[in-house]
Write a protein that holds these residues in place. Structure first.
Motif, PDB file in Angstrom:
ATOM      1  N   GLY A   2       0.807  -1.213   0.000  1.00 19.87           N
ATOM      2  CA  GLY A   2       0.000   0.000   0.000  1.00 19.87           C
ATOM      3  C   GLY A   2       0.839   1.261   0.000  1.00 19.87           C
ATOM      4  N   LYS A   3       0.197   2.362  -0.404  1.00 23.63           N
ATOM      5  CA  LYS A   3       0.891   3.651  -0.515  1.00 23.63           C
ATOM      6  C   LYS A   3       1.184   4.271   0.848  1.00 23.63           C
ATOM      7  CE  LYS A   3      -2.229   4.324  -3.953  1.00 23.63           C
ATOM      8  NZ  LYS A   3      -3.276   5.070  -4.590  1.00 23.63           N
ATOM      9  N   GLY A   4       0.265   4.109   1.795  1.00 27.40           N
ATOM     10  CA  GLY A   4       0.439   4.712   3.113  1.00 27.40           C
ATOM     11  C   GLY A   4       1.685   4.229   3.843  1.00 27.40           C
ATOM     12  N   PRO A   5       1.851   2.910   3.993  1.00 27.94           N
ATOM     13  CA  PRO A   5       3.071   2.432   4.655  1.00 27.94           C
ATOM     14  C   PRO A   5       4.356   2.820   3.923  1.00 27.94           C
ATOM     15  CG  PRO A   5       1.414   0.711   4.625  1.00 27.94           C
ATOM     16  CD  PRO A   5       0.889   1.833   3.783  1.00 27.94           C
ATOM     17  N   VAL A   6       4.301   2.896   2.603  1.00 23.20           N
ATOM     18  CA  VAL A   6       5.479   3.318   1.846  1.00 23.20           C
ATOM     19  C   VAL A   6       5.800   4.780   2.150  1.00 23.20           C
ATOM     20  CG1 VAL A   6       6.354   3.748  -0.494  1.00 23.20           C
ATOM     21  CG2 VAL A   6       5.168   1.612   0.019  1.00 23.20           C
ATOM     22  N   TRP A 136      -1.332  10.324   9.037  1.00 25.60           N
ATOM     23  CA  TRP A 136      -2.284   9.510   9.809  1.00 25.60           C
ATOM     24  C   TRP A 136      -3.611  10.253   9.956  1.00 25.60           C
ATOM     25  CZ3 TRP A 136      -3.781  10.411  15.110  1.00 25.60           C
ATOM     26  CH2 TRP A 136      -4.566   9.403  15.638  1.00 25.60           C
ATOM     27  N   LYS A 137      -3.544  11.533  10.310  1.00 21.73           N
ATOM     28  CA  LYS A 137      -4.760  12.331  10.467  1.00 21.73           C
ATOM     29  C   LYS A 137      -5.486  12.500   9.132  1.00 21.73           C
ATOM     30  CE  LYS A 137      -7.585  15.102  12.628  1.00 21.73           C
ATOM     31  NZ  LYS A 137      -8.613  14.581  13.510  1.00 21.73           N
ATOM     32  N   ALA A 138      -4.744  12.757   8.067  1.00 27.98           N
ATOM     33  CA  ALA A 138      -5.359  12.925   6.748  1.00 27.98           C
ATOM     34  C   ALA A 138      -6.026  11.647   6.277  1.00 27.98           C
ATOM     35  CB  ALA A 138      -4.307  13.372   5.734  1.00 27.98           C
ATOM     36  N   SER A 139      -5.419  10.498   6.560  1.00 31.67           N
ATOM     37  CA  SER A 139      -6.029   9.236   6.126  1.00 31.67           C
ATOM     38  C   SER A 139      -7.304   8.940   6.914  1.00 31.67           C
ATOM     39  CB  SER A 139      -5.038   8.077   6.237  1.00 31.67           C
ATOM     40  OG  SER A 139      -4.666   7.849   7.568  1.00 31.67           O
ATOM     41  N   ILE A 140      -7.337   9.320   8.185  1.00 25.85           N
ATOM     42  CA  ILE A 140      -8.564   9.152   8.980  1.00 25.85           C
ATOM     43  C   ILE A 140      -9.670  10.045   8.415  1.00 25.85           C
ATOM     44  CG2 ILE A 140      -9.604   9.619  11.236  1.00 25.85           C
ATOM     45  CD1 ILE A 140      -6.972   8.656  12.492  1.00 25.85           C
TER      46      ILE A 140
END
Length: 173
Positions: A2-6, A136-140
Motif C-alpha cells: 500500500g501507498k500509506g506504509p510506503v 495519519w490524520k489525513a487518512s482518517i
C-alpha cells in the motif's frame, strides 16, 4: 503493502538520515564508506516516496481537483525551501575557543560562517515525525469522508430502481 506504509517508510528514512548525523556528528573522524552509503540509501528511499507515493496519495485524496492537489505539493515544497534558506542565516553559532571541548555541532562553512547543524538535524527529525502524524490524520479524515459519501449516496437496486439512503443525520439523499 500500500501507498500509506510506503509514505511512512519514506518519512522515517528522512528522519533516520538526519538522526545519523546526530548520533555520529564528527564526520571527519568517524564516518567511513558504510555510513556514507547508508545516508545515500536513506535519502534515496525518502526521495522515491516523495516522487511516487506522496503524489499518488494526493491524487487519491483530492481526486476531484488534481491540479490543485499537485499545485499544493509545489507550494508546500516552496515554503519548506524558503524556510530552510532563511534558517541558514538564523541558526548560526560561535565556536567556543576558550575551552578544550570540541564544537561538534558548530560547523564552519566554506564562507567562514559558523552554523548550528544540530538544530537543522532536529528540525528534520521533528518534521519527519510530524509528517507521519499528519498523514495519519489525513487518512482518517479521508476514510470518514469516503464513508459519508457511501452512506449518503444513491444506488440502484437489483431490479434497476434507484433507492434513497438516509445518512447518519436522517437526511435522505
Amino acid at each position: 503493502i500500500g501507498k500509506g506504509p510506503v509514505l511512512v517508510l519514506g518519512a522515517m528514512a528522512f528522519g533516520a538520515e538526519a538522526f545519523l548525523f546526530i548520533l555520529v556528528p564528527d564526520i571527519s573522524k568517524h564516518w567511513g564508506w558504510r555510513l556514507l552509503v547508508m545516508v545515500y540509501v536513506l535519502h534515496g528511499i525518502g526521495r522515491s516516496t516523495f516522487e511516487g507515493a506522496l503524489r499518488a496519495i494526493f491524487g487519491d485524496y483530492f481526486s476531484y481537483e488534481k491540479e490543485g492537489a499537485f499545485g499544493n505539493i509545489i507550494l508546500q515544497n516552496g515554503f519548506a525551501t524558503t524556510i530552510g534558506y532563511f534558517l541558514t542565516f538564523l541558526l548560526t553559532c560561535s565556536p567556543d575557543t576558550s575551552s578544550n571541548s570540541s564544537n561538534t555541532y558548530c560547523v564552519e562553512y566554506k564562507d567562514g560562517s559558523f552554523h548550528n547543524v544540530l538544530l537543522f538535524e532536529l528540525i528534520v527529525v521533528l518534521t519527519s515525525v510530524l509528517a507521519i502524524l499528519g498523514y495519519w490524520k489525513a487518512s482518517i479524515l479521508f476514510q470518514k469522508e469516503q464513508q459519508q459519501q457511501q452512506s449518503s449516496s444513491q444506488f440502484e437496486s437489483d431490479d434497476g430502481h434507484t433507492e434513497l439512503l438516509e445518512n447518519e443525520n436522517g437526511v435522505v439523499a
